[in-house]
Design a protein around this motif. Structure first.
Motif, PDB file in Angstrom:
ATOM      1  N   GLY A  53      -1.313   3.166  -4.889  1.00 34.80           N
ATOM      2  CA  GLY A  53      -0.892   1.872  -4.365  1.00 34.80           C
ATOM      3  C   GLY A  53       0.309   1.321  -5.107  1.00 34.80           C
ATOM      4  O   GLY A  53       1.234   0.766  -4.498  1.00 34.80           O
ATOM      5  N   HIS A  74      -4.574  -9.502  -1.269  1.00 33.29           N
ATOM      6  CA  HIS A  74      -4.446  -8.054  -1.064  1.00 33.29           C
ATOM      7  C   HIS A  74      -5.805  -7.371  -1.162  1.00 33.29           C
ATOM      8  O   HIS A  74      -6.117  -6.457  -0.377  1.00 33.29           O
ATOM      9  CB  HIS A  74      -3.483  -7.464  -2.091  1.00 33.29           C
ATOM     10  CG  HIS A  74      -2.044  -7.581  -1.707  1.00 33.29           C
ATOM     11  ND1 HIS A  74      -1.477  -6.822  -0.712  1.00 33.29           N
ATOM     12  CD2 HIS A  74      -1.049  -8.373  -2.191  1.00 33.29           C
ATOM     13  CE1 HIS A  74      -0.196  -7.130  -0.595  1.00 33.29           C
ATOM     14  NE2 HIS A  74       0.085  -8.071  -1.477  1.00 33.29           N
ATOM     15  N   PHE A 100      -1.019  -1.781  -5.726  1.00 35.95           N
ATOM     16  CA  PHE A 100       0.193  -2.367  -5.149  1.00 35.95           C
ATOM     17  C   PHE A 100       0.380  -3.801  -5.617  1.00 35.95           C
ATOM     18  O   PHE A 100       1.459  -4.191  -6.084  1.00 35.95           O
ATOM     19  CB  PHE A 100       0.095  -2.321  -3.619  1.00 35.95           C
ATOM     20  CG  PHE A 100       1.271  -2.927  -2.911  1.00 35.95           C
ATOM     21  CD1 PHE A 100       2.364  -2.143  -2.581  1.00 35.95           C
ATOM     22  CD2 PHE A 100       1.285  -4.271  -2.564  1.00 35.95           C
ATOM     23  CE1 PHE A 100       3.457  -2.698  -1.919  1.00 35.95           C
ATOM     24  CE2 PHE A 100       2.362  -4.838  -1.914  1.00 35.95           C
ATOM     25  CZ  PHE A 100       3.450  -4.044  -1.584  1.00 35.95           C
ATOM     26  N   LYS A 136      -0.269   1.432   2.959  1.00 40.57           N
ATOM     27  CA  LYS A 136      -1.498   1.545   2.162  1.00 40.57           C
ATOM     28  C   LYS A 136      -2.535   2.392   2.902  1.00 40.57           C
ATOM     29  O   LYS A 136      -3.203   3.242   2.302  1.00 40.57           O
ATOM     30  CB  LYS A 136      -2.042   0.149   1.838  1.00 40.57           C
ATOM     31  CG  LYS A 136      -1.231  -0.572   0.757  1.00 40.57           C
ATOM     32  CD  LYS A 136      -1.869  -1.870   0.332  1.00 40.57           C
ATOM     33  CE  LYS A 136      -1.629  -2.989   1.281  1.00 40.57           C
ATOM     34  NZ  LYS A 136      -2.127  -4.295   0.798  1.00 40.57           N
ATOM     35  N   SER A 150      -6.241   6.207  -6.721  1.00 47.86           N
ATOM     36  CA  SER A 150      -5.951   5.289  -5.618  1.00 47.86           C
ATOM     37  C   SER A 150      -5.145   4.088  -6.096  1.00 47.86           C
ATOM     38  O   SER A 150      -4.221   3.628  -5.416  1.00 47.86           O
ATOM     39  CB  SER A 150      -7.254   4.818  -4.966  1.00 47.86           C
ATOM     40  OG  SER A 150      -7.899   5.868  -4.310  1.00 47.86           O
ATOM     41  N   GLU A 173       3.328  -3.183   4.851  1.00 43.89           N
ATOM     42  CA  GLU A 173       2.520  -2.928   3.657  1.00 43.89           C
ATOM     43  C   GLU A 173       1.171  -2.320   3.997  1.00 43.89           C
ATOM     44  O   GLU A 173       0.728  -1.365   3.345  1.00 43.89           O
ATOM     45  CB  GLU A 173       2.350  -4.232   2.871  1.00 43.89           C
ATOM     46  CG  GLU A 173       3.658  -4.747   2.280  1.00 43.89           C
ATOM     47  CD  GLU A 173       3.493  -6.051   1.508  1.00 43.89           C
ATOM     48  OE1 GLU A 173       2.341  -6.508   1.348  1.00 43.89           O
ATOM     49  OE2 GLU A 173       4.517  -6.612   1.077  1.00 43.89           O
ATOM     50  N   GLU A 174       0.498  -2.847   5.006  1.00 40.08           N
ATOM     51  CA  GLU A 174      -0.841  -2.345   5.325  1.00 40.08           C
ATOM     52  C   GLU A 174      -0.796  -0.937   5.903  1.00 40.08           C
ATOM     53  O   GLU A 174      -1.682  -0.123   5.628  1.00 40.08           O
ATOM     54  CB  GLU A 174      -1.565  -3.301   6.276  1.00 40.08           C
ATOM     55  CG  GLU A 174      -1.790  -4.701   5.716  1.00 40.08           C
ATOM     56  CD  GLU A 174      -2.509  -4.702   4.373  1.00 40.08           C
ATOM     57  OE1 GLU A 174      -3.359  -3.815   4.147  1.00 40.08           O
ATOM     58  OE2 GLU A 174      -2.221  -5.588   3.553  1.00 40.08           O
ATOM     59  N   CYS A 193      -6.399   0.934  -4.065  1.00 42.41           N
ATOM     60  CA  CYS A 193      -5.016   1.166  -3.650  1.00 42.41           C
ATOM     61  C   CYS A 193      -4.262  -0.151  -3.483  1.00 42.41           C
ATOM     62  O   CYS A 193      -3.138  -0.305  -3.966  1.00 42.41           O
ATOM     63  CB  CYS A 193      -5.001   1.962  -2.345  1.00 42.41           C
ATOM     64  SG  CYS A 193      -3.350   2.352  -1.730  1.00 42.41           S
ATOM     65  N   SER A 194      -4.899  -1.095  -2.821  1.00 43.16           N
ATOM     66  CA  SER A 194      -4.255  -2.378  -2.562  1.00 43.16           C
ATOM     67  C   SER A 194      -4.005  -3.149  -3.851  1.00 43.16           C
ATOM     68  O   SER A 194      -2.957  -3.800  -4.013  1.00 43.16           O
ATOM     69  CB  SER A 194      -5.131  -3.207  -1.615  1.00 43.16           C
ATOM     70  OG  SER A 194      -4.412  -4.284  -1.070  1.00 43.16           O
ATOM     71  N   ALA A 227      -7.887  -5.525   1.982  1.00 38.98           N
ATOM     72  CA  ALA A 227      -8.331  -4.147   1.767  1.00 38.98           C
ATOM     73  C   ALA A 227      -9.820  -3.975   2.045  1.00 38.98           C
ATOM     74  O   ALA A 227     -10.246  -2.898   2.475  1.00 38.98           O
ATOM     75  CB  ALA A 227      -8.012  -3.712   0.338  1.00 38.98           C
TER      76      ALA A 227
END
Length: 218
Positions: free
Chosen positions: A40, A139, A110, A79, A36, A75-76, A106-107, A143
């Protein structure tokens, strides 16, 4: 350069470790958590390209549209899409807290790569501190809200509603954060206060997810 690199990646790994350890049931497989995180990180480049195209074409450049659409929604949504198709639909995603953990992983993947690229360009430890407090932790907190909704979706008859809320709530929280930074670029106090509020909300959601697990799985 080594100090900059470490300061770029340390906040992401520290936050991921914290949320990983807050899981009260059996520990999730590290391989899936790492997957994950990497998923991201992979999103950084296509999202940066799209945002660069928006800037070059003069599209969505006002503070509101840039904050809520060109940044937050873009972005969201990506994700959320990545989490859904790499983790959510698999058997490993089986309890309420899993949504929070995998969304945070994941976030933070990123945020960590984005932070590394940003600090590589600006090469400043002072900036690194502010980015750890604001964008990176931000972030992770967006998340938590997304992941809480994903966990609910997995165990709810209203799955589609919770999946929609996962994107929309995270986008709203992210958009407000970016909008504050755009309209107050030199004054960090409002953004810091907002992050404090988000931490309070995130801790409540973490507790609620673990409580749901205790009721259902113990």
């Amino acid at each position: 350069m080594i100090a900059i690199a470490l300061s770029a990646v340390a906040p992401g790994f520290a936050l991921l470790s914290y949320f990983y350890l807050r899981h009260e049931l059996e520990a999730e497989p590290l391989g899936y958590v790492i997957r994950s995180f990497v998923a991201g990180a992979v999103l950084v480049f296509p999202i940066m390209f799209i945002q660069y195209a928006f800037e070059e074409e003069g599209v969505l450049t006002s503070p509101f549209w840039k904050a809520f659409v060109a940044t937050a929604l873009l972005e969201e949504f990506f994700k959320w899409f990545m989490i859904y198709y790499t983790i959510y639909i698999h058997k490993v995603f089986d309890d309420y807290y899993d949504g929070i953990l995998y969304a945070v992983a994941c976030s933070l993947g990123f945020a960590t790569l984005e932070n590394f690229l940003y600090l590589w360009v600006y090469d400043s430890l002072e900036i690194a501190i502010w980015r750890a407090v604001l964008p990176v932790s931000g972030h992770a907190l967006f998340a938590v809200a997304m992941g809480f909704c994903l966990g609910r979706a997995k165990h709810s008859a209203r799955e589609r509603l919770w999946l929609f809320l996962a994107v929309s709530v995270a986008t709203l929280m992210h958009g407000v954060f970016d909008y504050i930074l755009l309209i107050e670029p030199t004054n960090k106090v409002p953004a810091v206060l907002y992050i404090v509020v988000l931490w309070m909300v995130a801790l409540l959601l973490v507790r609620a997810a673990n409580q749901s697990n205790r009721r259902q799985f113990k």
